[in-house]
Scaffold this motif. Structure first.
Motif, short mmCIF file in Angstrom:
data_model
loop_
_atom_site.label_atom_id
_atom_site.label_comp_id
_atom_site.label_asym_id
_atom_site.label_seq_id
_atom_site.Cartn_x
_atom_site.Cartn_y
_atom_site.Cartn_z
N LEU A 12 0.85 -1.17 0.00
CA LEU A 12 0.00 0.00 0.00
C LEU A 12 0.89 1.23 0.00
CD1 LEU A 12 -2.42 -1.13 2.87
CD2 LEU A 12 -2.72 -1.47 0.40
N TYR A 13 0.62 2.16 -0.89
CA TYR A 13 1.35 3.41 -0.97
C TYR A 13 0.36 4.51 -0.61
CZ TYR A 13 4.45 0.28 -3.40
OH TYR A 13 5.25 -0.79 -3.71
N TYR A 14 0.70 5.34 0.36
CA TYR A 14 -0.27 6.30 0.84
C TYR A 14 0.30 7.69 1.04
CZ TYR A 14 1.58 6.02 5.63
OH TYR A 14 2.38 6.09 6.73
N ASP A 15 -0.59 8.66 0.95
CA ASP A 15 -0.28 10.06 1.20
C ASP A 15 -1.26 10.55 2.25
OD1 ASP A 15 0.82 12.59 1.01
OD2 ASP A 15 0.16 12.96 -1.05
N GLU A 35 0.09 13.40 -6.96
CA GLU A 35 0.15 13.58 -8.41
C GLU A 35 1.55 13.29 -8.94
OE1 GLU A 35 -1.24 14.24 -12.18
OE2 GLU A 35 -2.50 14.34 -10.41
N THR A 36 2.56 13.81 -8.28
CA THR A 36 3.95 13.57 -8.70
C THR A 36 4.29 12.09 -8.62
OG1 THR A 36 4.59 15.77 -7.97
CG2 THR A 36 6.36 14.14 -8.21
N PHE A 37 3.88 11.45 -7.53
CA PHE A 37 4.11 10.01 -7.36
C PHE A 37 3.47 9.23 -8.51
CE2 PHE A 37 2.42 5.94 -5.78
CZ PHE A 37 3.59 5.31 -5.37
N MET A 38 2.23 9.57 -8.83
CA MET A 38 1.53 8.84 -9.90
C MET A 38 2.17 9.07 -11.26
SD MET A 38 -0.61 6.85 -8.63
CE MET A 38 -1.49 6.38 -10.12
N GLN A 39 2.66 10.24 -11.52
CA GLN A 39 3.33 10.50 -12.79
C GLN A 39 4.54 9.59 -12.96
OE1 GLN A 39 4.02 14.73 -12.71
NE2 GLN A 39 1.87 15.19 -13.15
N GLN A 40 5.17 9.22 -11.87
CA GLN A 40 6.35 8.38 -11.91
C GLN A 40 6.06 6.89 -11.74
OE1 GLN A 40 8.57 10.13 -8.72
NE2 GLN A 40 9.06 11.97 -9.89
N GLN A 41 5.01 6.55 -11.00
CA GLN A 41 4.80 5.16 -10.59
C GLN A 41 3.47 4.55 -11.00
OE1 GLN A 41 7.38 3.75 -9.33
NE2 GLN A 41 8.56 5.56 -8.85
N ALA A 42 2.68 5.23 -11.79
CA ALA A 42 1.33 4.75 -12.12
C ALA A 42 1.33 3.34 -12.69
CB ALA A 42 0.66 5.71 -13.10
N HIS A 43 2.37 2.97 -13.41
CA HIS A 43 2.43 1.63 -14.02
C HIS A 43 2.44 0.51 -12.98
CE1 HIS A 43 6.60 2.62 -13.14
NE2 HIS A 43 6.88 1.33 -13.21
N THR A 103 -7.94 17.22 -1.33
CA THR A 103 -7.61 18.48 -0.69
C THR A 103 -8.29 19.64 -1.41
OG1 THR A 103 -5.77 19.76 0.21
CG2 THR A 103 -5.47 18.85 -2.00
N ASN A 104 -8.36 20.76 -0.76
CA ASN A 104 -8.91 21.98 -1.36
C ASN A 104 -10.23 21.76 -2.08
OD1 ASN A 104 -6.72 23.44 -0.41
ND2 ASN A 104 -5.52 23.06 -2.25
N PHE A 105 -11.13 21.07 -1.44
CA PHE A 105 -12.49 20.86 -1.95
C PHE A 105 -12.52 20.20 -3.32
CE2 PHE A 105 -12.71 24.32 1.09
CZ PHE A 105 -13.69 23.86 1.94
N GLY A 106 -11.57 19.30 -3.59
CA GLY A 106 -11.67 18.52 -4.81
C GLY A 106 -10.40 18.36 -5.62
N LYS A 107 -9.25 18.58 -5.03
CA LYS A 107 -8.00 18.45 -5.78
C LYS A 107 -7.20 17.23 -5.32
CE LYS A 107 -7.50 23.32 -6.83
NZ LYS A 107 -6.67 24.50 -6.73
N VAL A 108 -6.39 16.73 -6.25
CA VAL A 108 -5.45 15.67 -5.93
C VAL A 108 -4.23 16.32 -5.27
CG1 VAL A 108 -3.92 13.89 -6.92
CG2 VAL A 108 -6.21 14.28 -7.90
N PRO A 109 -3.76 15.80 -4.15
CA PRO A 109 -2.57 16.37 -3.52
C PRO A 109 -1.37 16.36 -4.47
CG PRO A 109 -3.62 14.78 -2.07
CD PRO A 109 -4.29 14.66 -3.40
N GLU A 110 -0.58 17.40 -4.41
CA GLU A 110 0.56 17.55 -5.32
C GLU A 110 1.54 16.37 -5.20
OE1 GLU A 110 4.23 20.65 -5.89
OE2 GLU A 110 2.25 21.50 -5.42
N LYS A 111 1.83 15.95 -3.98
CA LYS A 111 2.76 14.84 -3.77
C LYS A 111 2.22 13.55 -4.40
CE LYS A 111 4.84 14.91 0.13
NZ LYS A 111 5.17 14.78 1.56
#
Length: 135
Positions: free
Chosen positions: A4-7, A58-66, A48-56
């Motif tokens: 499990l990878y979590y933020d 998003e960055t993680f997913m750009q690198q590890q989504a596969h 976060t912020n009433f409907g946003k993906v947390p920046e950290k």
């Protein structure tokens, strides 16, 4: 072994993860700069912020989504249609099924449902399970 990878920003997701790990013994790694993922696993994040993906996240997913098989998000039902919407956005942007959504740090019922979904349903499709989109 299930990974499990979590933020977590306020501790809600971390409390949820700690309960899941206590029950299952699964491995949980907090997303942080420089985290190198070697094993496929499941993402748990927050909205976060009433409907946003947390920046950290998003960055993680750009690198590890596969390597990510499903996404789960916490949120606050007071946000109405934006409740835990980070899961929907990640699911759409990275073509990953949504496992579930839970409020704040989740209830025992939420935790048991998450464990059941991950244990019994995530192996059924290309990346996890099309069945997972139950949230």
């Amino acid at each position: 072994m299930i990974y499990l990878y979590y933020d977590s920003r306020t501790g809600n997701v971390e409390r949820f993860i700690n309960k899941v790990v206590q029950i299952t013994g699964w491995t949980a790694l907090r997303i942080q700069d420089g985290l190198e993922v070697q094993e496929a696993g499941h993402l748990i994040t927050y909205t976060t912020n009433f409907g946003k993906v947390p920046e950290k996240t998003e960055t993680f997913m750009q690198q590890q989504a596969h390597l990510i098989s499903s996404v789960t998000s916490s949120g606050n039902r007071n946000w109405g249609r934006n409740f835990a919407i980070a899961a929907d956005k990640i699911s759409e942007n990275f073509d990953i099924p949504t496992a579930m959504k839970f409020e704040l740090s989740g209830t025992l019922e939420d935790i048991n449902q998450f464990i059941d979904i991950i244990k019994n349903q995530h192996y059924d499709s290309k990346r996890g399970s099309e069945k997972l989109d139950i949230a």
